[in-house]
Design a protein around this motif. Structure first.
Motif, PDB file in Angstrom:
ATOM      1  N   ARG B 213      -6.874  -8.252  25.250  1.00 21.71           N
ATOM      2  CA  ARG B 213      -7.647  -8.180  24.006  1.00 21.71           C
ATOM      3  C   ARG B 213      -7.266  -6.864  23.242  1.00 21.71           C
ATOM      4  O   ARG B 213      -7.255  -6.862  21.985  1.00 21.71           O
ATOM      5  N   PHE B 214      -6.608  -5.897  24.121  1.00 20.61           N
ATOM      6  CA  PHE B 214      -6.289  -4.556  23.365  1.00 20.61           C
ATOM      7  C   PHE B 214      -4.901  -4.842  22.633  1.00 20.61           C
ATOM      8  O   PHE B 214      -4.642  -4.557  21.500  1.00 20.61           O
ATOM      9  N   LEU B 218      -4.344  -4.749  18.483  1.00 15.69           N
ATOM     10  CA  LEU B 218      -3.232  -4.037  17.912  1.00 15.69           C
ATOM     11  C   LEU B 218      -2.256  -4.776  17.097  1.00 15.69           C
ATOM     12  O   LEU B 218      -2.046  -4.485  15.837  1.00 15.69           O
ATOM     13  N   LEU B 220      -3.405  -7.853  15.458  1.00 15.59           N
ATOM     14  CA  LEU B 220      -4.024  -8.101  14.435  1.00 15.59           C
ATOM     15  C   LEU B 220      -4.430  -6.905  13.352  1.00 15.59           C
ATOM     16  O   LEU B 220      -3.979  -6.968  12.049  1.00 15.59           O
ATOM     17  N   THR B 221      -4.381  -5.556  13.821  1.00 13.79           N
ATOM     18  CA  THR B 221      -4.394  -4.532  13.004  1.00 13.79           C
ATOM     19  C   THR B 221      -2.917  -4.459  12.387  1.00 13.79           C
ATOM     20  O   THR B 221      -3.036  -4.195  11.165  1.00 13.79           O
ATOM     21  N   GLU B 224      -2.946  -6.972   9.553  1.00 11.44           N
ATOM     22  CA  GLU B 224      -3.751  -6.402   8.179  1.00 11.44           C
ATOM     23  C   GLU B 224      -3.367  -5.383   7.715  1.00 11.44           C
ATOM     24  O   GLU B 224      -3.335  -5.457   6.215  1.00 11.44           O
ATOM     25  N   GLU B 225      -3.024  -4.277   8.227  1.00  9.53           N
ATOM     26  CA  GLU B 225      -2.782  -2.997   7.676  1.00  9.53           C
ATOM     27  C   GLU B 225      -1.213  -2.916   7.323  1.00  9.53           C
ATOM     28  O   GLU B 225      -1.043  -2.057   6.165  1.00  9.53           O
ATOM     29  N   LYS B 228      -0.236  -3.566   3.425  1.00 12.25           N
ATOM     30  CA  LYS B 228      -1.036  -2.567   2.691  1.00 12.25           C
ATOM     31  C   LYS B 228      -0.393  -1.079   2.562  1.00 12.25           C
ATOM     32  O   LYS B 228      -0.444  -0.462   1.716  1.00 12.25           O
ATOM     33  N   ASP B 237      -6.549   5.571   5.254  1.00  8.58           N
ATOM     34  CA  ASP B 237      -7.026   4.789   6.399  1.00  8.58           C
ATOM     35  C   ASP B 237      -6.081   3.553   7.027  1.00  8.58           C
ATOM     36  O   ASP B 237      -5.894   3.449   7.946  1.00  8.58           O
ATOM     37  N   ALA B 240      -3.685   5.833   8.774  1.00  3.27           N
ATOM     38  CA  ALA B 240      -4.076   5.973   9.743  1.00  3.27           C
ATOM     39  C   ALA B 240      -4.200   4.842  10.986  1.00  3.27           C
ATOM     40  O   ALA B 240      -3.798   5.048  12.148  1.00  3.27           O
ATOM     41  N   ASN B 241      -4.489   3.837  10.620  1.00  5.61           N
ATOM     42  CA  ASN B 241      -4.423   2.728  11.417  1.00  5.61           C
ATOM     43  C   ASN B 241      -3.037   2.382  12.015  1.00  5.61           C
ATOM     44  O   ASN B 241      -2.911   1.993  13.152  1.00  5.61           O
ATOM     45  N   TRP B 244      -1.922   5.091  14.424  1.00  5.65           N
ATOM     46  CA  TRP B 244      -2.777   5.138  15.749  1.00  5.65           C
ATOM     47  C   TRP B 244      -2.309   3.781  16.626  1.00  5.65           C
ATOM     48  O   TRP B 244      -2.185   3.868  17.708  1.00  5.65           O
ATOM     49  N   CYS B 245      -1.914   2.540  15.811  1.00  2.99           N
ATOM     50  CA  CYS B 245      -1.438   1.357  16.361  1.00  2.99           C
ATOM     51  C   CYS B 245      -0.180   1.640  16.898  1.00  2.99           C
ATOM     52  O   CYS B 245       0.068   1.252  18.138  1.00  2.99           O
TER      53      CYS B 245
END
Lengths: 385, 385
Positions: B213-214, B218, B220-221, B224-225, B228, B237, B240-241, B244-245
C-alpha cells in the motif's frame, strides 16, 4: 503540507526468531532489568526465549506493570533501578509495559519527583537509561515512538509525556509471540491502531498526498486483516500485517506535516482514569460521534475517507459520510469492541464527572482547530450514551 | 512477510525556512566543509542562505562534485578534509553530492585506499565523519539512506556502497529550493523515484500488505504530481509531495520485509558508466522491458500494479499487464525522459560492450530470484533498442 521535523532512531527487528538477537543488542557488561506485566510471557514461552538469549547477561526482573501503568508501581521500579545499579532496561510486553519502562528510564535519572515530567512537559528529561523492547501486543505503537501515558491511581489522573530521549534503542517484533493473545486484546489493539491513524488523518486537507495515502493504506490493511486475526489466530502473515500496521500508525511518519486531532484520545483518557474502561473501548465509543458532530469542519477528509477506505461513491455527501462512520462503528463491533457508553454501564449522570475531569486537566480546547470546547465534548458524550 | 531489520536515524527537517536550523544542527566548535556541485546553489540563493545560517561557524568549501560523482574528484576532497582537519561535512545538492559526501565521510577515516570500500563491501567502514544534508534535487533518496554510488572515470566503473555508519545526521528538505531546477532534472528525479519504488514493489507477493500500500501510494502520488512539477514549477505543495515521495522511495521503509529486484539499476549503471546517460534515462529505457520479459515471474504483482496504480480492470490478464507497462512508459515520456536506447544514440552493436561490463562486475545473476542472467539482460537490451 505543513513544515515538520521527523526523527525516529529506533531499530526494528521484525520476524520469527528475532528474540535471539538480544544477545548482541544489549551490552554484556551492564546489569539489565527486565520489566513485564502480569506474567503471560511466562505461559507463552516468551520469557524463556528472552532469558535464553540473555544467558550471558546479569538480569533482574520487575513484574506487575498493570494495564494503564501506574505511577505508584513505576516508582517501585525506579527505586529498584537505583538500588541495584541497573544500566539497561528491557520492556517485554505491550504498550503499558513499554510506556512504563520509558517513565522508569527517564525517572531513574531525575533528582526530583518523576511526576514533574508531566508538569514540566518533559523539559527536565535531559537523559534517560537506554532501553529496548520485545513487543508482544500490537496496539499502541509505543515500541517505535518516544511517548507514553502514566496513571496516578491516587488522584485518577492519566497523563502523557514525550521526549526525544525516550525512543527505544531497538524493538523486536515477532508476530508469532502474539498468537496466544486473548481475543479482547487483539480487538483492542486493532481498534487502537485504527484510531491512531484517524487522529492524524481525519482533520482537514493540507495537500499532504503521501501522508494521506499511507494513512489510508494502514486503515485498509487493518480492515482486511483485523477480523482474520480473530478468526485465524495463528496465521503468521495476518499477525505480521497487524503488528507492523500498529507500529506505523504512531511512529511519527503519517503525522509528519499534517494537522492532528487527538480530542477523542483526551476524552478517552478521562473515561479510563475514572471508570477503568480499556483504552480502545474509549476510542470506539468516542471517535464515531466526534466525527459526526464535527462533520462540517472535517467534511473534505470524511468524503475522502468514505471514497478511498470504504469505497463509497454514490448518494449525496452526507449519506456517504454517515455510511463511512457507520461502517467504521460496525468494524469496531466486529473486532469485539462495543461502541456505546451504555455497553460499559455508563449513563447520562456520569457525564458531569468526565467534563469536570477534562476541565481540571485543562482539556478545554481540543482538536486540530482547538474548537472542541467542553460543550462539544459534552455533546459527543451525550451522543455516545 | 519476510524478516527484516529496519533502522534509519536521519532527522528530516522539512519545509520553508528550515535551512536556518543549520545554526543549531552543526556543532559550532568544529571546522565544516561545505560540499556542492556545479555552482547552481550560488545562482538560486541556497548558498547564501546556508552561509548565513552558518555565520557562527568556520566553513571551507569544496565545489565541483559532478553528476555520477567520481572517485578522482572525491579523493581530492578527502585530501582537503585531512589537511584542514575538518570535523563535519555538509552536502548541499542532490544525490551525487550526497553520495560523494558519504564516500568522503568514510574515506577520510580510512588508512587504506578508499576504493577498498567496494571490494570489502563496506566492512572496513567502522566509523565516519558526521555529516548533514541540504537537499536541492529530489530524486535518489540518498538524503535519508546509508548508501551511495561512485564512478571511477579511469576504468568506467560505477560501484555502490552502503554502511549503517553512513546515514546523514540530518537532512533539510525545503521544497522551494527546487523551483529553479532545470526541467530535465525534475523529470529525471520523478522517474528515478518511481523506479526505486518499482524495484522494491514489483517482484512477487509475500503478504506484505502495508509495504504494498505504501509503495502504491508513492507511485500514485508521483503520477499525480510529477507532471504538475513540470507545468507549474512554483507550486509549493506539488514540489513538497514530489520531494517527500523521492525520500520515502528509498529510505528502507517500503523495502523492509519484501523481496527486491534492482536488475534494472545494475544494467543502468553500466549504461551510465559506458555512455554517460543520466541515471534516470537508463531506468526509463530498461525498466519497461525488464518487466515485459519477466512477466510470468512477476505476474501477480503486475496485475496488482495494473489494478491499483493504473485502475485497469477490464480485459484479460496479459492485456492489463501490457497496458500498465505502456502507461508507465508514457508517464516517463510525459516527464521528458525518453524510453528507447536509440533516443540516446545507442544501437545493437553497443550491447556486447554492456554485457561484457556486467560480466566483468559479476552482475550475472540479478533480480529477486537471481534469474536475470547475462542472456536475460541481453534480451532486455535488445527489446529496448
Amino acid at each position: 503540507m505543513l513544515n515538520f521535523d521527523f526523527y525516529n532512531p529506533t531499530q526494528i527487528l521484525f520476524g520469527k526468531g528475532q528474540i535471539a538477537a538480544l544477545a548482541k543488542l544489549i551490552p554484556a557488561d551492564t546489569r539489565v532489568l527486565l520489566l513485564y506485566g502480569g506474567g503471560s510471557i511466562k505461559q507463552n514461552g516468551v520469557f524463556d526465549e528472552v532469558m535464553g538469549a540473555l544467558a550471558g547477561h546479569e538480569v533482574l526482573e520487575f513484574s506487575g506493570i498493570e494495564p494503564n501503568p501506574s505511577y505508584e508501581t513505576l516508582m517501585r521500579a525506579i527505586e529498584l533501578v537505583k538500588r541495584e545499579n541497573i544500566g539497561y532496561l528491557l520492556a517485554v510486553g505491550g504498550g503499558s509495559v513499554i510506556d512504563g519502562t520509558k517513565f522508569v528510564a527517564a525517572g531513574a535519572l531525575l533528582d526530583e519527583d518523576p511526576w514533574s515530567i508531566f508538569d514540566k512537559r518533559s523539559a527536565n528529561v535531559l537523559s534517560a537509561l537506554p532501553f529496548g523492547v520485545v513487543l508482544t501486543l500490537p496496539a499502541t505503537g509505543s515500541e517505535m515512538n518516544s511517548g507514553g501515558v502514566v496513571t496516578r491511581r491516587a488522584t485518577h489522573e492519566k497523563r502523557s509525556f514525550a521526549s526525544r530521549k525516550l525512543y527505544p534503542a531497538f524493538s523486536i517484533l515477532d508476530p508469532s509471540t502474539t498468537y496466544s493473545l486473548p481475543t479482547r486484546q487483539v480487538g483492542n489493539g486493532v481498534v487502537d491502531a485504527f484510531a491512531h491513524v484517524m487522529e492524524q488523518y481525519l482533520t482537514y486537507p493540507v495537500g499532504a498526498k503521501v501522508q494521506d495515502r499511507f494513512a489510508e493504506g494502514l486503515l485498509l490493511t487493518l480492515i482486511e486483516e483485523g477480523p482474520k486475526a480473530l478468526s485465524d489466530p495463528e496465521d503468521y502473515d495476518v499477525r505480521a500485517n497487524v503488528m507492523w500496521c500498529a507500529t506505523l500508525a504512531l511512529n511519527g511518519l503519517i503525522g509528519a506535516g499534517v494537522p492532528q486531532d487527538w480530542a477523542t484520545h483526551m476524552i478517552g483518557h478521562e473515561l479510563t482514569a475514572l471508570y477503568n474502561l480499556d483504552h480502545a473501548q474509549t476510542l470506539a465509543v468516542i471517535l464515531p460521534n466526534m466525527l459526526r458532530l464535527r462533520k462540517e469542519a472535517k467534511r473534505e477528509k470524511l468524503l475522502q475517507f468514505a471514497a478511498r477506505v470504504w469505497d463509497l461513491h454514490g448518494g449525496d455527501e452526507d449519506t456517504r459520510i454517515e455510511a463511512a462512520i457507520t461502517r467504521m462503528e460496525q468494524f469496531f463491533e466486529q473486532m469485539g469492541v462495543k461502541t456505546r457508553l451504555g455497553d460499559y454501564g455508563l449513563k447520562a449522570d456520569h457525564i458531569d464527572q468526565v467534563i469536570a475531569a477534562l476541565e481540571a486537566h485543562r482539556m478545554v480546547k481540543l482538536g486540530e482547530r482547538r474548537d472542541v470546547t467542553l460543550d462539544v465534548s459534552r455533546k459527543v458524550l451525550e451522543m455516545s450514551l
